[in-house]
Design an enzyme around this catalytic site. Structure first.
Site, PDB file in Angstrom:
ATOM      1  N   GLU A   1      37.852 -22.987 -37.449  1.00  0.00           N
ATOM      2  CA  GLU A   1      36.818 -22.822 -36.376  1.00  0.00           C
ATOM      3  C   GLU A   1      35.768 -23.704 -36.193  1.00  0.00           C
ATOM      4  OE1 GLU A   1      37.104 -20.598 -33.590  1.00  0.00           O
ATOM      5  OE2 GLU A   1      39.099 -20.283 -34.261  1.00  0.00           O
TER       6      GLU A   1
ATOM      7  N   CYS B   1      45.665 -25.079 -19.075  1.00  0.00           N
ATOM      8  CA  CYS B   1      44.328 -25.059 -18.194  1.00  0.00           C
ATOM      9  C   CYS B   1      43.545 -26.082 -18.719  1.00  0.00           C
ATOM     10  CB  CYS B   1      43.906 -23.544 -18.135  1.00  0.00           C
ATOM     11  SG  CYS B   1      42.602 -23.650 -16.948  1.00  0.00           S
TER      12      CYS B   1
ATOM     13  N   CYS C   1      49.122 -26.094 -13.486  1.00  0.00           N
ATOM     14  CA  CYS C   1      49.078 -24.673 -12.970  1.00  0.00           C
ATOM     15  C   CYS C   1      50.339 -24.084 -12.807  1.00  0.00           C
ATOM     16  CB  CYS C   1      48.622 -24.735 -11.447  1.00  0.00           C
ATOM     17  SG  CYS C   1      46.661 -25.103 -11.740  1.00  0.00           S
TER      18      CYS C   1
ATOM     19  N   CYS D   1      51.495 -21.614 -15.572  1.00  0.00           N
ATOM     20  CA  CYS D   1      50.383 -20.974 -16.055  1.00  0.00           C
ATOM     21  C   CYS D   1      50.772 -19.492 -15.532  1.00  0.00           C
ATOM     22  CB  CYS D   1      48.988 -21.402 -15.297  1.00  0.00           C
ATOM     23  SG  CYS D   1      47.505 -20.088 -15.732  1.00  0.00           S
TER      24      CYS D   1
END
Length: 354
Positions: free
Chosen positions: A36, A191, A198, A201
């Site tokens: 992370e 995205c 799109c 998506c």
């Protein structure tokens, strides 16, 4: 109407998400945490080789806590934002000292560790411990800003507050580990910042930005400011044994704690570098050889670096100390060096000079 956001996202993830990233194997809080921190402002493809090398050298939090700082910075060299590496080791020492090497599964306790914010703590809780916690990294901000047409730059307090509310709203109680990976993957793979795909998506049916044909409007951009331009000389000082002088930079600021080349005021002309080296460093040098300059961009300014190589006469006035070292090139490259300095010292055109 029930919220099907998480359900649709998980269905997509099962077919198209990333299930085999290095930190998914032998998953624990330490590996999730390191991944992370590395992934902050850095793409997955860039992080993977760094993560693997880091884990090989520092396989657990004890190894990281006990390692020399130079070793940690050396394994971070090239990732940038070097405060992340120093904070990583500082937090590792705290985990060892205060928690016997076991990461707490508590949001507040995790956020108390150096370099761990709200989203990183939540990612550790969700990914390592499988407990419900909402994340909000850059990819997630973009997905939620478009889905809900949240106007404005996410760095603004009011916008960030709204996005956190949406993140909490959509985070499910089941499969939270998969969900957090899924929403990050959707932002990274579908995205995307420019030209989002799109058509593929799973959320497009209810996406406000898609419905309005305004996907490029969200999230809002950070107000732009012209970056200042700075200039510096960086000198490659080589002694009679072929060693190069390196200086450790201050612990805070740009390249904090890394080893770099000595810098001289750009006000000096090329014909004044010999005098400048004697005035600042007490070193008597031969006539300088200029090397092609280059520009390095930081988050807040552009730095124009003009390198020069100077041979040092005699033993010189500088001996090895905590902040200065004479090293052969292969020894220098084993230290934590800023990426442009490492490139400068390994550039094919300069090998013969060094």
């Amino acid at each position: 109407m029930p919220d099907r956001f998480a359900e649709r996202l998980l269905e997509w993830y099962d077919q198209h998400g990333r299930h085999d990233l290095p930190w998914h194997h032998n998953r624990n809080a330490y590996r999730v945490w390191v991944s992370e921190i590395m992934l902050q402002q850095t793409q997955v493809t860039t992080v993977i080789p760094y993560f693997n090398a880091f884990m090989e050298r520092f396989p657990d939090v004890h190894a990281l806590a006990e390692a020399p700082e130079d070793d940690v910075l050396s394994h971070w060299s090239g990732l940038g934002y070097y405060a992340r590496a120093r904070n990583l080791q500082k937090a590792a020492k705290t985990v060892v000292a205060d928690y016997a090497g076991d990461f707490p599964a508590d949001q507040q306790q995790l956020e108390s560790l150096t370099g761990i914010g709200r989203s990183t703590a939540a990612a550790i809780i969700a990914q390592a411990f499988g407990k419900r916690a909402a994340i909000l990294d850059g990819n997630v901000k973009r997905v939620l800003a478009r889905y809900h047409a949240v106007a404005g730059w996410p760095g603004q307090t009011s916008v960030l507050k709204t996005l956190w509310e949406r993140a909490e709203q959509h985070t499910p109680h089941e499969r939270v580990r998969d969900y957090t990976q899924a929403i990050m993957d959707l932002g990274a793979m579908v995205c995307t910042r420019t030209r989002p795909n799109c058509d593929t998506c799973p959320l497009k049916a209810d996406c406000a930005a898609y419905t309005r044909g305004e996907t490029t409007f969200y999230p809002g951009s950070k107000p732009k400011k012209a970056k200042p331009e700075k200039v510096t000389w960086m000198v490659i000082l080589e002694d009679a044994q072929g060693r190069i002088l390196l200086e450790r930079r201050p612990p805070s600021g740009i390249w904090g704690g890394l080893w770099s080349l000595p810098e001289l005021d750009p006000a000096f002309g090329a014909d004044e570098l010999q005098d400048a080296c004697e005035q600042k460093l007490g070193l008597s040098c031969e006539t300088p050889e200029l090397i092609s300059g280059f520009r390095h961009t930081f988050s807040h300014y552009h730095l124009h670096i003009q390198p020069a190589r100077l041979l040092v006469r005699g033993a010189g006035a500088i001996g090895d100390n905590d902040n200065q070292r004479w090293l052969h090139r292969d020894e220098a490259l084993s230290l934590g060096l800023p990426a442009p300095i490492r490139t400068l010292l390994t550039d094919a055109e300069q090998v013969a000079l060094l």
